[in-house]
Design a protein around this motif. Sequence first.
Motif, mmCIF file in Angstrom:
data_model
loop_
_atom_site.group_PDB
_atom_site.id
_atom_site.type_symbol
_atom_site.label_atom_id
_atom_site.label_comp_id
_atom_site.label_asym_id
_atom_site.label_seq_id
_atom_site.Cartn_x
_atom_site.Cartn_y
_atom_site.Cartn_z
ATOM 1 N N GLY A 127 0.776 -1.232 0.000
ATOM 2 C CA GLY A 127 0.000 0.000 0.000
ATOM 3 C C GLY A 127 0.806 1.279 0.000
ATOM 4 O O GLY A 127 0.224 2.377 0.046
ATOM 5 N N ARG A 128 2.135 1.188 -0.079
ATOM 6 C CA ARG A 128 2.925 2.401 -0.160
ATOM 7 C C ARG A 128 2.814 3.003 -1.559
ATOM 8 O O ARG A 128 2.532 2.318 -2.525
ATOM 9 C CB ARG A 128 4.393 2.126 0.186
ATOM 10 N N THR A 129 3.074 4.284 -1.651
ATOM 11 C CA THR A 129 2.975 4.991 -2.919
ATOM 12 C C THR A 129 4.325 4.974 -3.643
ATOM 13 O O THR A 129 5.374 4.756 -3.009
ATOM 14 C CB THR A 129 2.561 6.446 -2.688
ATOM 15 N N PRO A 130 4.335 5.221 -4.948
ATOM 16 C CA PRO A 130 5.610 5.364 -5.653
ATOM 17 C C PRO A 130 6.515 6.407 -5.021
ATOM 18 O O PRO A 130 7.734 6.212 -4.943
ATOM 19 C CB PRO A 130 5.182 5.760 -7.067
ATOM 20 N N MET A 131 5.936 7.501 -4.532
ATOM 21 C CA MET A 131 6.748 8.524 -3.884
ATOM 22 C C MET A 131 7.422 7.988 -2.626
ATOM 23 O O MET A 131 8.596 8.284 -2.353
ATOM 24 C CB MET A 131 5.890 9.740 -3.527
ATOM 25 N N GLN A 132 6.719 7.164 -1.863
ATOM 26 C CA GLN A 132 7.316 6.583 -0.666
ATOM 27 C C GLN A 132 8.443 5.610 -1.018
ATOM 28 O O GLN A 132 9.447 5.528 -0.304
ATOM 29 C CB GLN A 132 6.243 5.890 0.169
ATOM 30 N N VAL A 133 8.280 4.873 -2.117
ATOM 31 C CA VAL A 133 9.359 3.987 -2.565
ATOM 32 C C VAL A 133 10.579 4.816 -2.957
ATOM 33 O O VAL A 133 11.721 4.482 -2.610
ATOM 34 C CB VAL A 133 8.903 3.110 -3.748
ATOM 35 N N LEU A 134 10.345 5.909 -3.666
ATOM 36 C CA LEU A 134 11.450 6.800 -4.037
ATOM 37 C C LEU A 134 12.145 7.352 -2.804
ATOM 38 O O LEU A 134 13.375 7.405 -2.748
ATOM 39 C CB LEU A 134 10.927 7.946 -4.902
ATOM 40 N N GLU A 135 11.371 7.760 -1.807
ATOM 41 C CA GLU A 135 11.970 8.294 -0.590
ATOM 42 C C GLU A 135 12.849 7.244 0.094
ATOM 43 O O GLU A 135 13.946 7.557 0.561
ATOM 44 C CB GLU A 135 10.872 8.784 0.359
ATOM 45 N N SER A 136 12.367 6.001 0.145
ATOM 46 C CA SER A 136 13.163 4.931 0.752
ATOM 47 C C SER A 136 14.439 4.681 -0.045
ATOM 48 O O SER A 136 15.520 4.499 0.521
ATOM 49 C CB SER A 136 12.345 3.637 0.844
ATOM 50 N N PHE A 137 14.313 4.673 -1.377
ATOM 51 C CA PHE A 137 15.504 4.455 -2.188
ATOM 52 C C PHE A 137 16.482 5.613 -2.045
ATOM 53 O O PHE A 137 17.704 5.403 -1.967
ATOM 54 C CB PHE A 137 15.147 4.270 -3.660
ATOM 55 N N ALA A 138 15.981 6.840 -2.013
ATOM 56 C CA ALA A 138 16.865 7.996 -1.857
ATOM 57 C C ALA A 138 17.600 7.939 -0.520
ATOM 58 O O ALA A 138 18.790 8.264 -0.440
ATOM 59 C CB ALA A 138 16.067 9.294 -1.974
ATOM 60 N N SER A 139 16.918 7.498 0.527
ATOM 61 C CA SER A 139 17.558 7.345 1.826
ATOM 62 C C SER A 139 18.630 6.262 1.774
ATOM 63 O O SER A 139 19.743 6.443 2.290
ATOM 64 C CB SER A 139 16.506 6.986 2.883
ATOM 65 N N PHE A 140 18.311 5.140 1.125
ATOM 66 C CA PHE A 140 19.285 4.056 0.936
ATOM 67 C C PHE A 140 20.507 4.567 0.180
ATOM 68 O O PHE A 140 21.652 4.358 0.595
ATOM 69 C CB PHE A 140 18.609 2.932 0.161
ATOM 70 N N ALA A 141 20.274 5.253 -0.929
ATOM 71 C CA ALA A 141 21.367 5.733 -1.771
ATOM 72 C C ALA A 141 22.254 6.723 -1.027
ATOM 73 O O ALA A 141 23.486 6.694 -1.160
ATOM 74 C CB ALA A 141 20.810 6.370 -3.040
ATOM 75 N N ASN A 142 21.654 7.580 -0.239
ATOM 76 C CA ASN A 142 22.448 8.573 0.469
ATOM 77 C C ASN A 142 23.243 7.971 1.617
ATOM 78 O O ASN A 142 24.345 8.441 1.915
ATOM 79 C CB ASN A 142 21.554 9.715 0.952
#
Length: 244
Positions: A127-142
């Motif tokens: 149920g997460r949104t694409p934006m939430q997936v992006l936020e998680s990936f951006a946090s991972f990447a950083n």
Amino acid sequence: MKTAIRLAALALTLLGAFASQAQTATDAPPSPAYLAAQTRWQGELAAFARADQKSPPGRNGVLFVGSSTIRFWTHVAQDFSQQPVVINRGFGGSTMADCSLFAHELVVRYQPREVLVYAGDNDLAEGRTPMQVLESFASFANTVRTELPDTRIAFISVKPSPSREKLMPQIRETNHIIEAYLSRLPNSEYIDVFTPMLDADGRLRPELFRSDMLHLNDDGYRLWQSVIGPHLPPPAMQADAAAR
């Protein structure tokens, strides 16, 4: 064109925001989300620790991390045998949010030359949104970029699974915005497995999947091998780095 500009602007905003967070969160106590995830995945994390103790992997390798699609790729080291060091740290059922929380345990500790992450479809299914997936990936990447500034970061696009066909609009959006984000992140890339997994008419290809229509079969992994292989470090360069 307007959509591309909007996504690029969003990518730049997130890049700056998460880079700032990475500088301030280094010494922060574990978050409730981290502690909850640690409890949920303690068996998998302990198994990785035992494997490392039994056979410590080399540094400067190629590391795959993510959900069950990575975990079930048990022959990934054989598929990329030209690479001196290939590490699989997939854990089934995990999300991009989990990968972000455990970026130190699953990535930083191994000091890879390149990390490839596949996650996101479980987030969407929960149920997460694409934006939430992006936020998680951006946090991972950083987190990775802060601790390992020379490590190349690659995102393997969310795959088009027949069992999750209803999520296709969200899957496409997730892939588009993460691709836009990576276009602004140095030493990174987006690896498109989504497009090759559709036929010439843009339809899903069930022959690439197991009977559950979610996980890849041998044909699916052969396709991934052919797509991902050109994105890995040249063997000579990899061998030189591993010898240091």
